[in-house]
Design an enzyme around this catalytic site. Structure first.
Site, mmCIF file in Angstrom:
data_model
loop_
_atom_site.group_PDB
_atom_site.id
_atom_site.type_symbol
_atom_site.label_atom_id
_atom_site.label_comp_id
_atom_site.label_asym_id
_atom_site.label_seq_id
_atom_site.Cartn_x
_atom_site.Cartn_y
_atom_site.Cartn_z
ATOM 1 N N CYS A 1 -22.199 9.876 -6.765
ATOM 2 C CA CYS A 1 -21.298 11.032 -6.716
ATOM 3 C C CYS A 1 -22.069 12.321 -7.017
ATOM 4 C CB CYS A 1 -20.116 10.832 -7.655
ATOM 5 S SG CYS A 1 -18.698 11.885 -7.244
ATOM 6 N N HIS B 1 -17.586 5.837 -5.761
ATOM 7 C CA HIS B 1 -17.768 5.257 -7.090
ATOM 8 C C HIS B 1 -17.755 3.731 -7.006
ATOM 9 C CE1 HIS B 1 -17.097 8.732 -10.009
ATOM 10 N NE2 HIS B 1 -17.064 9.287 -8.807
ATOM 11 N N GLU C 1 -18.294 1.660 -9.243
ATOM 12 C CA GLU C 1 -17.829 1.049 -10.494
ATOM 13 C C GLU C 1 -16.321 1.048 -10.636
ATOM 14 O OE1 GLU C 1 -17.549 5.370 -11.343
ATOM 15 O OE2 GLU C 1 -18.917 4.086 -10.219
#
Length: 721
Positions: free
Chosen positions: A91, A189, A191
């Site tokens: 990001c 993202h 995660e």
């Protein structure tokens, strides 16, 4: 072997750290992007020593702009110095990587925060090895990258509107690698709870490291983002306090409801505090029975943060002041000294999580990242009740099947139990039939937020959301409710809870401050083994035209799902900062309440290391559902937009911490609260406050959020119609 993780004050860093450690088993060293000052020679030397000793680097996400030096710190220096070291930017880290390699960054016309999109993988080598052509990715970004004429990066994945059933929009670069160096980046993202193939991405990145060539011992470095020490040692039976060696109880055969029981006790001069589970998912209800001049009262004010006060119930003349540099540490030590885990023979009562302990509340201002020094005053004195607890060793427990138990953990307290039993058996079951005069309610004065002021604040929030400084901002306002002072708080509470039953209702009257709550939202519960958090984002008022199926369709839209997903990712991060194992057991499910439908998620963590529930509580305040994400930057932005006004008890928490280390805390919403010396007090009136607000995202509209705030206000203010 070691990986350096560089954090830019994001609220998802520990989700990423957990993904890295679980995938690679590497030693992960985490620093902030401003942990080192390159203008200080010793700092620069320390950073160089660290960079020369690690095997790979991950540059994490964060708020702000890749072109703003204060947002990115030493990250450009790391990219430029470590040309031969594998680096993965995520990001903000991806944007910095691209900007350094002759690309340009621009603001999206329609930022994407918390949305799940399919991205197309262009190259199945390197970090996307063994990955399908299309990958579900969660996007949180206001800024995007244009490759322009850069010859230094190679695209690896893109977002195409047509792949996501969208008819307009441009393709956006979603992943890239350097043409020469082992530097990579992804815009999304990996995660996030809803991103797929995240561990595959990290595994492929880690495979870039030459494990056999590793000969780098780590230098002796000062720890940066490491887990703090536990507030207290683990609760064990060896800690049991001799003062509490027995739980005495008496079942009572009574047909009264819980409000009638409280009416009866109050009519017999017994003070009560009530944690009332009027509907699911609440279970046991607790009527606390504090004793005048005996029961401990604990008070803390952020206006005097280094002082904690101990007094007795309804006696403020004898106050003992002690130094504290951490209110959570002080509460922990108090509770540890009283640890008590009794053996209970009654099969039903043994399921009651509360065996005595502290009951009360903590304000929003007891949480992290709030600039206490610049908050406006709310009360006439400089000791606003930010924390207020009473120690309870006598109480009445009402089971989910409505069985009643009188309980005391005091030694030789059978006479008290018998007296309470006598009072309940002799009571008149019509005592609760008095109805508050609606004409008197009409004399109350209500000042709701100004719509023009709200709209201005809404659009100020949108500027920060579009600039990438926040993904979500929970903008809130206080409504002032001035009620004629001939109304008793208990009568107001009874009327309120009848209008709006809730699983975390509470009546907590300390005189100096009080809370009348009908909250539907659990913040956190815990025991010795695990904790649970239940964030709510997405609210729909019930009406005859909406059934459960329709409510699901109306709530499961991109805006509401995005709000909930962001808070789930934020809470996962809060838990993973301290815990080794967590699980999302319910993701964005619609739950039905008495007056509303709500979109709820459930996240659970296991206590497999040295930390306990109070550590999680401290680390998680203020509640993420009342701030937004990233939390630190969002709290700072909200305080500015809300003009340094104290939220007070609204957005804080209330509940109990039991002596056996069970605890249950709700978020204080849908509530009235009061300070006895409120600056807005008028003769003949008691001033109450009712907070309300909503999570703003780039998909929000000013009219829509205003209407949602009024719906939430109505759940309380319907009392005055």
């Amino acid at each position: 072997m070691s990986i350096l993780l560089v954090d830019s004050y994001d609220s998802f860093t520990y989700n990423l750290r957990n993904l890295i450690t679980s995938t690679t088993n590497a030693n992960v060293i985490t620093i902030h992007n401003d942990s080192y000052d390159l203008n200080i020679e010793d700092d620069k030397l320390s950073l160089d020593n660290l960079l020369n000793s690690i095997d790979a680097i991950v540059i994490g996400p964060g708020p702000g702009s890749p072109s703003n030096p204060s947002d990115i710190g030493v990250i450009p220096y790391i990219f430029q110095k470590c040309t031969n070291l594998p680096i993965l930017g995520i990001c903000l880290g991806f944007q910095i990587f691209c900007l350094l390699n002759d690309c340009s960054t621009h603001y999206l016309n329609n930022p994407i925060h918390g949305q799940i999109h399919k991205i197309k993988v262009l190259n199945n080598d390197d970090i996307f090895k063994d990955t399908p052509e299309f990958v579900d990715s969660v996007r949180y970004h206001s800024i995007y990258v244009k490759q322009d004429n850069s010859k230094k990066i190679i695209p690896l994945a893109i977002y195409n509107p047509s792949d996501n059933n969208e008819t307009t929009g441009d393709s956006i670069l979603m992943a890239a690698k350097h043409i020469k160096y082992p530097h990579y980046g992804v815009q999304y993202h990996p995660e996030s709870i809803c991103s797929s193939f995240g561990s595959n991405l990290i595994k492929n990145f880690w495979n870039l490291v030459d494990k056999e060539a590793h000969t780098k011992p780590l230098p002796k470095i000062e720890p940066h983002l490491v887990k703090s020490s536990p507030l207290i040692e683990k609760f064990t039976t060896e800690l049991s306090n001799f003062e509490y060696n027995l739980l005495n109880y008496k079942p009572v055969d009574s047909k009264f409801d819980i409000l009638q029981i409280c009416d009866t006790l109050k009519a017999n001069n017994q003070d009560v505090m009530l944690l009332n589970s009027a509907s699911a998912p609440g279970e046991w209800s607790i009527i606390a029975l504090p004793q005048v001049n005996v029961s401990d009262v604990i008070t803390h004010s952020t206006e005097n943060p280094n002082t904690i006060k101990f007094s007795k119930w309804n006696n403020d003349e004898q106050i003992e002041e002690k130094y504290t540099n951490d209110i959570f540490k002080s509460l922990s030590e108090y509770m540890l000294n009283k640890y008590f885990n009794p053996v209970i023979e009654n099969k039903e009562l043994m399921s009651c999580p509360f065996v005595g302990g502290i009951i009360g509340y903590m304000s929003y201002e007891e949480g992290s990242f709030i600039d206490i020094q610049n908050l406006e005053k709310r009360t006439k004195n400089d000791n606003i009740d930010d924390t207020k607890f009473c120690f309870i060793d006598r109480f009445i427990a009402l089971s989910p099947s409505n069985n009643i138990y009188i309980v005391s953990i005091r030694q030789n307290d059978n006479e008290f139990i018998k007296n309470i039993e006598t009072i309940l058996n002799k009571s008149d079951n019509n005592i609760n039939d008095s109805i508050i005069n609606n004409e008197l309610f009409k004399k109350s004065k209500i000042t709701i937020p100004n719509k023009d002021d709200y709209f201005k604040s809404f659009h100020d929030c949108q500027k920060y959301l579009h600039s990438g400084d926040s993904y979500e901002l929970c903008l809130t306002y206080n409504t002032i409710v001035q009620i004629p002072d001939n109304f008793q708080p208990w009568d107001i509470y009874k009327a309120l809870v009848k209008k709006n039953p809730s699983p975390y209702s509470a009546y907590l009257n300390f005189n100096s401050s009080m809370l009348l709550s009908t909250s539907p939202e659990r913040f956190i519960s815990w025991n010795n083994k695990f904790c649970q958090m239940r964030p709510i984002k997405g609210t729909l008022k019930k009406n005859p035209n909406i059934n459960y199926e329709k409510a699901c369709k109306l709530l499961k839209i991109p805006k509401e799902l995005g709000e909930n997903l962001m808070i789930v990712d934020l809470i996962r991060d809060n838990l993973l900062f301290l815990l080794d194992k967590i699980e999302v057991t319910k993701l964005m499910t619609v739950e039905e309440y008495e007056t509303i439908y709500q979109l709820v998620s459930v996240i659970e963590g296991n206590f497999t290391n040295e930390f306990t529930g109070i550590d999680i509580l401290k680390n998680s305040l203020p509640p993420g559902s009342m701030t937004g994400a990233p939390k630190k930057r969002s709290v700072e932005i909200l305080q500015k937009i809300e003009k340094n006004q104290r939220r007070g008890l609204y957005s804080g928490i209330c509940g109990y911490w039991s002596l056996n280390n069970n605890a249950d805390w709700s978020v204080i919403i849908r509530s009235l609260f009061r300070y006895s010396d409120d600056l807005c007090n008028e003769n003949g009136y008691d001033t109450y406050r009712c907070g309300a607000g909503g999570a703003l995202t780039v998909l929000s509209t000013d009219d829509g959020e205003w209407d949602e705030m009024l719906v939430k206000l109505h759940s309380v203010l319907q009392l005055f119609e």
